[in-house]
Design a protein around this motif. Structure first.
Motif, PDB file in Angstrom:
ATOM      1  N   ASN A   1     -30.303-122.543  -5.403  1.00 28.39           N
ATOM      2  CA  ASN A   1     -29.211-123.620  -6.038  1.00 28.39           C
ATOM      3  C   ASN A   1     -29.754-123.336  -7.430  1.00 28.39           C
ATOM      4  O   ASN A   1     -30.977-124.164  -7.613  1.00 28.39           O
ATOM      5  N   SER A   2     -28.962-123.076  -8.525  1.00 27.46           N
ATOM      6  CA  SER A   2     -29.526-122.981  -9.818  1.00 27.46           C
ATOM      7  C   SER A   2     -28.687-123.483 -10.931  1.00 27.46           C
ATOM      8  O   SER A   2     -27.594-123.968 -10.751  1.00 27.46           O
TER       9      SER A   2
ATOM     10  N   ASP B   1     -34.154-123.024 -10.721  1.00 28.80           N
ATOM     11  CA  ASP B   1     -34.035-123.037  -9.314  1.00 28.80           C
ATOM     12  C   ASP B   1     -34.452-124.268  -8.829  1.00 28.80           C
ATOM     13  O   ASP B   1     -35.449-124.719  -8.999  1.00 28.80           O
ATOM     14  N   LYS B   2     -33.599-124.816  -7.938  1.00 25.44           N
ATOM     15  CA  LYS B   2     -33.736-126.198  -7.288  1.00 25.44           C
ATOM     16  C   LYS B   2     -35.249-126.170  -6.742  1.00 25.44           C
ATOM     17  O   LYS B   2     -35.512-125.287  -5.925  1.00 25.44           O
ATOM     18  N   LEU B   3     -36.085-126.965  -7.055  1.00 24.79           N
ATOM     19  CA  LEU B   3     -37.651-127.254  -6.369  1.00 24.79           C
ATOM     20  C   LEU B   3     -37.655-128.144  -5.050  1.00 24.79           C
ATOM     21  O   LEU B   3     -38.510-127.620  -4.292  1.00 24.79           O
ATOM     22  N   LEU B   4     -36.836-129.018  -5.085  1.00 25.61           N
ATOM     23  CA  LEU B   4     -36.790-129.845  -3.874  1.00 25.61           C
ATOM     24  C   LEU B   4     -35.392-129.717  -3.071  1.00 25.61           C
ATOM     25  O   LEU B   4     -34.611-130.271  -3.474  1.00 25.61           O
ATOM     26  N   LEU B   5     -35.509-128.975  -2.007  1.00 27.46           N
ATOM     27  CA  LEU B   5     -34.191-128.836  -1.182  1.00 27.46           C
ATOM     28  C   LEU B   5     -34.053-130.102  -0.451  1.00 27.46           C
ATOM     29  O   LEU B   5     -34.891-130.854   0.081  1.00 27.46           O
TER      30      LEU B   5
ATOM     31  N   THR C   1     -39.682-122.040  -8.178  1.00 29.63           N
ATOM     32  CA  THR C   1     -40.982-122.227  -8.300  1.00 29.63           C
ATOM     33  C   THR C   1     -41.357-122.761  -9.889  1.00 29.63           C
ATOM     34  O   THR C   1     -42.365-123.209 -10.037  1.00 29.63           O
ATOM     35  N   ASN C   2     -40.387-122.652 -10.624  1.00 30.37           N
ATOM     36  CA  ASN C   2     -40.587-122.846 -12.148  1.00 30.37           C
ATOM     37  C   ASN C   2     -39.740-124.233 -12.594  1.00 30.37           C
ATOM     38  O   ASN C   2     -38.605-124.235 -12.534  1.00 30.37           O
ATOM     39  N   PRO C   3     -40.501-125.296 -13.178  1.00 27.76           N
ATOM     40  CA  PRO C   3     -39.940-126.291 -13.742  1.00 27.76           C
ATOM     41  C   PRO C   3     -39.259-126.011 -15.074  1.00 27.76           C
ATOM     42  O   PRO C   3     -39.796-126.539 -16.053  1.00 27.76           O
TER      43      PRO C   3
ATOM     44  N   VAL D   1     -34.437-129.974 -22.284  1.00 29.78           N
ATOM     45  CA  VAL D   1     -33.596-130.615 -21.124  1.00 29.78           C
ATOM     46  C   VAL D   1     -34.050-130.013 -19.739  1.00 29.78           C
ATOM     47  O   VAL D   1     -34.610-128.896 -19.809  1.00 29.78           O
ATOM     48  N   VAL D   2     -34.404-130.888 -18.999  1.00 31.85           N
ATOM     49  CA  VAL D   2     -34.653-130.634 -17.578  1.00 31.85           C
ATOM     50  C   VAL D   2     -33.606-130.822 -16.861  1.00 31.85           C
ATOM     51  O   VAL D   2     -32.719-131.777 -17.017  1.00 31.85           O
ATOM     52  N   THR D   3     -33.294-130.250 -15.613  1.00 30.78           N
ATOM     53  CA  THR D   3     -32.242-130.365 -14.827  1.00 30.78           C
ATOM     54  C   THR D   3     -32.273-130.600 -13.530  1.00 30.78           C
ATOM     55  O   THR D   3     -32.159-129.694 -12.462  1.00 30.78           O
ATOM     56  N   PRO D   4     -32.685-132.131 -12.963  1.00 31.21           N
ATOM     57  CA  PRO D   4     -32.802-132.188 -11.498  1.00 31.21           C
ATOM     58  C   PRO D   4     -31.339-132.099 -10.923  1.00 31.21           C
ATOM     59  O   PRO D   4     -30.605-132.621 -11.488  1.00 31.21           O
TER      60      PRO D   4
END
Length: 584
Positions: free
Chosen positions: A351-352, A367-371, A407-409, A423-426
């Motif tokens: 989920n990107s 890529d989403k870090l916490l599913l 794996t990458n924030p 910008v970060v994208t939760p």
């Protein structure tokens, strides 16, 4: 002489009457929470929501039957607010609200034993420590965490009440609310007008509330970024089974709304989670898909996925926009043809989020870090795919839960006239997890203290809230947790949500009101329709105390509770009589 009959003893009180009070107290606790949360929003009732539980625990250790009655009384709150789960997984709905209701009963059962086990610890300390530690177990530890409906959550409705969140986070605010409840209960039981030692921490907490409200924000070096969010309104049933016709129709509307947003001259346009119906966007993905088509020339539908990606890049270039695109990423895709059937296999699916600026795709994606537990992954069953699939076939109508974890924030850099904004994208559920968002903004993991290095200026929330169906309070609760993340981290957010509620949130966690006078522009707190929202967000330079130190209150409470119960176990083992025969 008249004989006086002996007095008749009163019949013993029926056990069900005594136990009935525990059911009533559980229902009272549930009712107070229902009134405190959306949609009623009497947020100040959170300060008394624990009182029924404290009354239940105030007479000493309670039995398992009493705790079970409290558990039953707590059902309505969790059952009502998770009613949307019944449409997604009917077999999973009941186990979920039963599990979530369990924590209130567990608190009473454990706290009722504290005075005997820890006689020197006053209740006004034991209550907030124990309550916060149980919230930590539920929200951050077990089943990958579920941080919804914490005691302090409704306070985000009040800027003054929520302000300490910048110092101690949502778990710390829950601690303070439980502290106030415990101190008030202690004072009422004392039946005295004089202030006891229980008032001291309440006064200290009041001081923290005052300090948090008068503490200035460090806005030195702050910038403004103009952001447009596109809110789509695609039902979840469509997204789960997108036909070619509906995918094209919904994508055309998404592009139309993006063109409308471009008239506001934004620095950045944001699309909701996975609203781009393709996995082909970068040059490398186009080449891989064309090579795949060369091996399987009958699969002409692959050309559609290439076309979707080219349209996105062309739209960005034509309008001169930077667009944050939510879509899936598939790696190692292959097709196996056998007896007229075609089976798709792949190495991983993510989920990107992608940044497309002036038609150029940024080198790194997120890529989403916490599913999402039980939505995108099944906790504890990742290593047993067969068992996972059997559970899904029974409880979720065969829904696929096969996403891989990123794996990458990733930090995206968006150009503005004054420079660049980081910008970060939760994505979706990630905005409900405090430690994950702190990791994205400050680079600090769960137990890492003293970081204080800001690596992002803006949070962009990309979500699909179509899962809530017609249950709008669920959308509001999701938005509230995003507000808490902004307050904790001192970082504004632009939030794009399929079906709503899209929003702009400032660094104090306050909802902002965009101008909605232009055609196809929607006002704040809108759901159930599509449209565009635009606002100038101001970034903040300095870190918050929570950003520097993290969830000290939550982890500290959990550690203190674990130490206390560990000490009890060791004491019990040390006091156990030896079974070793004498003289051996």
């Amino acid at each position: 002489m008249t004989q006086v009959p002996a007095p008749t003893a009163l019949p013993p009180r029926a056990p069900w009457r005594t136990r009935g009070w525990f059911l009533v107290l559980g229902l009272a606790h549930s009712a107070l929470l229902l009134l405190a949360f959306e949609p009623v929003n009497l947020w100040w009732l959170a300060f008394v929501a624990l009182i029924p539980l404290l009354i239940a625990a105030g007479k000493g250790p309670i039995s398992i039957p009493h705790a079970l009655l409290l558990w039953v009384g707590a059902w309505p709150f969790m059952a009502i607010h998770h009613i949307f789960i019944a449409d997604i997984s009917a077999p999973g709905y009941v186990p979920m609200f039963l599990y979530l209701s369990m924590w209130s009963a567990a608190f009473v059962w454990l706290f009722s034993r504290c005075p005997a086990r820890f006689p020197r610890i006053p209740s006004w300390i034991a209550v907030p420590v124990l309550w916060t530690s149980l919230e930590m177990l539920r929200a951050q530890v077990l089943f990958d965490g579920y941080g919804w409906f914490l005691l302090g959550q409704p306070l985000i409705r009040s800027t003054i009440a929520a302000a300490p969140g910048a110092f101690v986070g949502l778990f710390g605010v829950s601690f303070l609310v439980a502290l106030v409840s415990a101190a008030a209960f202690t004072e009422c039981r004392a039946r005295t007008c004089t202030l006891s030692r229980a008032s001291i921490p309440v006064l200290a907490g009041a001081g923290l509330w005052a300090l948090a409200n008068f503490m200035p924000i460090d806005d030195s070096g702050a910038h403004r970024i103009r952001v447009s969010v596109v809110q789509t309104n695609v039902p979840q049933s469509n997204k789960l089974n997108w036909s070619a016709e509906t995918a094209v129709r919904d994508f055309d509307r998404l592009c139309e709304l993006t063109t409308i947003a471009a008239r506001d001259k934004p620095d950045l346009v944001v699309w909701p989670e996975t609203m781009c119906p393709t996995w082909v966007l970068t040059d490398a993905q186009v080449q891989e898909t064309r090579a795949l088509l060369g091996r399987h020339p009958t699969l002409l539908g692959l050309n559609n996925y290439i076309a979707f990606g080219q349209i996105v890049r062309g739209l960005s270039e034509k309008l001169g926009l930077a667009i944050l695109v939510g879509q899936e990423t598939i790696t190692g895709l292959e097709f196996v043809e056998s007896a007229g059937d075609v089976t798709r296999t792949y190495a991983a699916k993510y989920n990107s989020a992608y940044l497309v600026d002036q038609g150029i795709v940024a080198a790194q994606r997120y890529d989403k870090l916490l599913l999402t537990p039980f939505g995108e992954t099944i906790p504890y069953l990742r290593a047993w795919p067969w068992l996972r699939d059997q559970l899904l076939a029974f409880a979720a109508r065969g829904m696929k839960v096969d996403l891989s974890t990123g794996t990458n924030p990733t930090v995206f850099r968006v150009n503005i006239p004054a420079g660049q904004i980081r910008v970060v994208t939760p994505i979706c559920f990630e905005a409900t997890d405090a430690q994950l968002c702190r990791y994205l903004v400050y680079g600090a993991r769960a137990l890492e203290l003293g970081c204080g290095t800001r690596r992002a200026d803006l949070l962009v929330g990309m979500t699909n809230d179509g899962w809530f169906g017609d249950w709008n309070p669920g959308r509001a609760h999701h938005l509230q947790l995003a507000q808490w993340r902004c307050l904790e981290l001192g970082t504004p957010m632009a939030r794009a949500a399929n079906t709503g509620i899209s929003a702009f949130i400032d660094a104090r966690g306050r909802l902002l009101s965009p101008d909605a006078t232009a055609p196809d522009h929607i006002p704040a707190s809108t759901s159930g329709r599509d449209g565009v929202m635009t606002f100038d967000l101001r970034t903040i330079n300095g870190p918050t105390m929570y950003g520097r130190l993290g969830n000290v209150v939550g982890w500290g409470s959990l550690a203190a509770t674990g130490f206390g119960f560990g000490w009890l176990v060791l004491s019990a083992l040390a006091g156990r009589p030896s079974t070793k025969p004498k003289g051996t």
